[in-house]
Scaffold this motif. Structure first.
Motif, mmCIF file in Angstrom:
data_model
loop_
_atom_site.group_PDB
_atom_site.id
_atom_site.type_symbol
_atom_site.label_atom_id
_atom_site.label_comp_id
_atom_site.label_asym_id
_atom_site.label_seq_id
_atom_site.Cartn_x
_atom_site.Cartn_y
_atom_site.Cartn_z
ATOM 1 N N ILE A 20 41.160 44.836 40.782
ATOM 2 C CA ILE A 20 41.623 45.041 42.155
ATOM 3 C C ILE A 20 40.675 45.990 42.873
ATOM 4 O O ILE A 20 40.360 47.062 42.377
ATOM 5 C CB ILE A 20 43.056 45.594 42.166
ATOM 6 C CG1 ILE A 20 44.009 44.584 41.526
ATOM 7 C CG2 ILE A 20 43.504 45.917 43.586
ATOM 8 C CD1 ILE A 20 45.422 45.101 41.380
ATOM 9 N N LEU A 45 43.035 47.960 48.672
ATOM 10 C CA LEU A 45 44.274 48.744 48.609
ATOM 11 C C LEU A 45 44.357 49.702 49.794
ATOM 12 O O LEU A 45 45.428 49.904 50.372
ATOM 13 C CB LEU A 45 44.333 49.530 47.300
ATOM 14 C CG LEU A 45 44.540 48.722 46.021
ATOM 15 C CD1 LEU A 45 44.558 49.638 44.810
ATOM 16 C CD2 LEU A 45 45.828 47.906 46.091
ATOM 17 N N LEU A 105 43.237 39.901 48.458
ATOM 18 C CA LEU A 105 44.085 40.718 47.593
ATOM 19 C C LEU A 105 45.268 39.893 47.091
ATOM 20 O O LEU A 105 45.603 39.937 45.895
ATOM 21 C CB LEU A 105 44.581 41.946 48.357
ATOM 22 C CG LEU A 105 45.555 42.865 47.617
ATOM 23 C CD1 LEU A 105 44.911 43.436 46.362
ATOM 24 C CD2 LEU A 105 46.040 43.982 48.535
ATOM 25 N N GLU A 106 45.887 39.144 47.978
ATOM 26 C CA GLU A 106 47.021 38.308 47.577
ATOM 27 C C GLU A 106 46.591 37.248 46.569
ATOM 28 O O GLU A 106 47.306 36.963 45.594
ATOM 29 C CB GLU A 106 47.646 37.658 48.812
ATOM 30 C CG GLU A 106 48.391 38.644 49.700
ATOM 31 C CD GLU A 106 48.939 38.024 50.961
ATOM 32 O OE1 GLU A 106 50.005 38.454 51.438
ATOM 33 O OE2 GLU A 106 48.294 37.070 51.490
ATOM 34 N N LEU A 150 46.183 38.806 43.174
ATOM 35 C CA LEU A 150 47.450 39.186 42.552
ATOM 36 C C LEU A 150 48.329 37.984 42.237
ATOM 37 O O LEU A 150 49.222 38.068 41.393
ATOM 38 C CB LEU A 150 48.230 40.126 43.496
ATOM 39 C CG LEU A 150 47.651 41.512 43.734
ATOM 40 C CD1 LEU A 150 48.427 42.227 44.845
ATOM 41 C CD2 LEU A 150 47.695 42.346 42.460
ATOM 42 N N VAL A 202 51.706 39.958 49.652
ATOM 43 C CA VAL A 202 51.953 41.398 49.804
ATOM 44 C C VAL A 202 52.475 41.757 51.186
ATOM 45 O O VAL A 202 53.044 42.843 51.364
ATOM 46 C CB VAL A 202 50.685 42.223 49.488
ATOM 47 C CG1 VAL A 202 50.290 42.060 48.029
ATOM 48 C CG2 VAL A 202 49.533 41.863 50.414
ATOM 49 N N MET A 222 52.156 47.686 45.584
ATOM 50 C CA MET A 222 50.723 47.907 45.695
ATOM 51 C C MET A 222 50.384 49.077 46.614
ATOM 52 O O MET A 222 49.395 49.777 46.396
ATOM 53 C CB MET A 222 50.035 46.626 46.186
ATOM 54 C CG MET A 222 50.147 45.450 45.218
ATOM 55 S SD MET A 222 49.726 45.882 43.500
ATOM 56 C CE MET A 222 48.000 46.378 43.668
ATOM 57 N N ALA A 243 50.679 51.984 44.507
ATOM 58 C CA ALA A 243 49.490 52.081 43.667
ATOM 59 C C ALA A 243 48.299 52.592 44.462
ATOM 60 O O ALA A 243 47.499 53.393 43.963
ATOM 61 C CB ALA A 243 49.175 50.709 43.057
#
Length: 310
Positions: free
Chosen positions: A2, A7, A40-41, A44, A48, A65, A68
């Motif tokens: 990631i 993030l 990102l989605e 994962l 999100v 997330m 995180a």
């Protein structure tokens, strides 16, 4: 793997509620922000954010997330401080505070703390708890002087379980009225006796609080003036605009022409404390600062990696 940058972008989207506003804050284009979130989605295998014409909101996966993201950011900031300590022998300590709490608590203890910890470079930032507590969670500030009334802390979006509250003092509210008022010579007042009075608010957050207490006493307060400064509110009281509800520590400095009377139990009270990030590793300079605030005199903290201080 990631990407930490993605993030950070997700956290900005959560803070601002839209791709466009997050893009402005990050100095990116809305398209770039959207593409980062899509990637990102994809990595994962889960959505999100939920997109709508009114903006975006975090899904349950997105909330995980963001938590995180804040943990990673805070750990990186802590690592940066440790490296700086190794190279310079100095500790950077950033303290956030709301105005009246900082004015009451910091000036008396700061000289003692700095004399006991000359290797600490102290930074102070002013802000209301709803703005500073997210900064604690993100690692942008080390601790925040904060307050709450009878509700939860205003932590903002994200996980609140990572924040630790250390109580400092109870700050009961007083009724402030013009000198010569018919109640000015009273030792205490039942708030029900104030049903016919016009009110001046010294902090917008006290509006709902005042209304709850007034409702219990059987009346709706007639709020004539609203301010964001207790000193200004007391000046309006002195000018005859009404009465106000002011925390004890905000009664200093004095304003000529007003008188403060305590409220009879159960008195409305502001709870003041320190909010820190609850981490497995203790930070001795943070611990030392809290102990100094609470009136303790811990020994000087010398090692940034020490488990405890005092």
């Amino acid at each position: 793997m990631i990407d930490v940058q993605r993030l950070r972008i997700l956290r900005a989207v959560a803070d601002h509620g839209s791709f466009s506003q997050a893009a402005t804050a990050l100095r990116l284009t809305p398209s770039a922000v959207s593409q980062h979130i899509v990637v990102l989605e994809r990595s994962l295998g889960a959505q999100v954010v939920a997109r709508s014409t009114r903006g975006v909101t975090l899904t349950e996966a997105g909330q995980i997330m963001v938590g995180a993201a804040e943990s990673v950011t805070a750990e990186l900031e802590q690592a940066k401080q440790q490296v700086e300590r190794l190279s310079t022998g100095r500790v950077q300590l950033t303290v956030a505070t709301f105005t009246s709490g900082g004015r009451h608590l910091l000036p008396g203890m700061l000289p003692r703390f700095m004399a006991a910890h000359p290797d600490t470079v102290l930074h102070v930032r002013e802000g209301e708890p709803e703005n500073t507590l997210p900064l604690v969670r993100q690692g942008a500030v080390d601790l925040a002087l904060a307050y709450r009334f009878d509700g939860p802390l205003p932590v903002g979006p994200g996980p609140s379980s990572r924040l630790q509250w250390t109580a400092l003092l109870e700050d009961p509210l007083h009724v402030v009225m013009p000198e010569g008022h018919r109640f000015a010579d009273r030792e205490s007042l039942d708030i029900a006796e104030l049903a016919a009075e016009p009110w001046v608010l010294g902090c917008l957050k006290t509006d709902a609080y005042l209304r709850r207490y007034a409702e219990r006493a059987g009346f709706a307060p007639d709020v004539r003036s609203t301010t964001t400064d207790y000193f200004f509110a007391r000046s309006l009281v002195a000018a005859g605009m009404g009465i106000s509800l002011v925390p004890s520590i905000a009664l200093v400095p004095t304003v000529p022409g007003v008188h403060a009377v305590p409220v009879e139990p159960p008195a409305p009270t502001r709870h003041i404390g320190v909010v820190t990030l609850d981490r497995p590793r203790d930070r001795p300079h943070v611990t030392a600062f809290i102990q100094a605030l609470r009136g303790g005199t811990p020994p000087r903290c010398r090692g940034v990696l020490a488990v405890e201080c005092g």
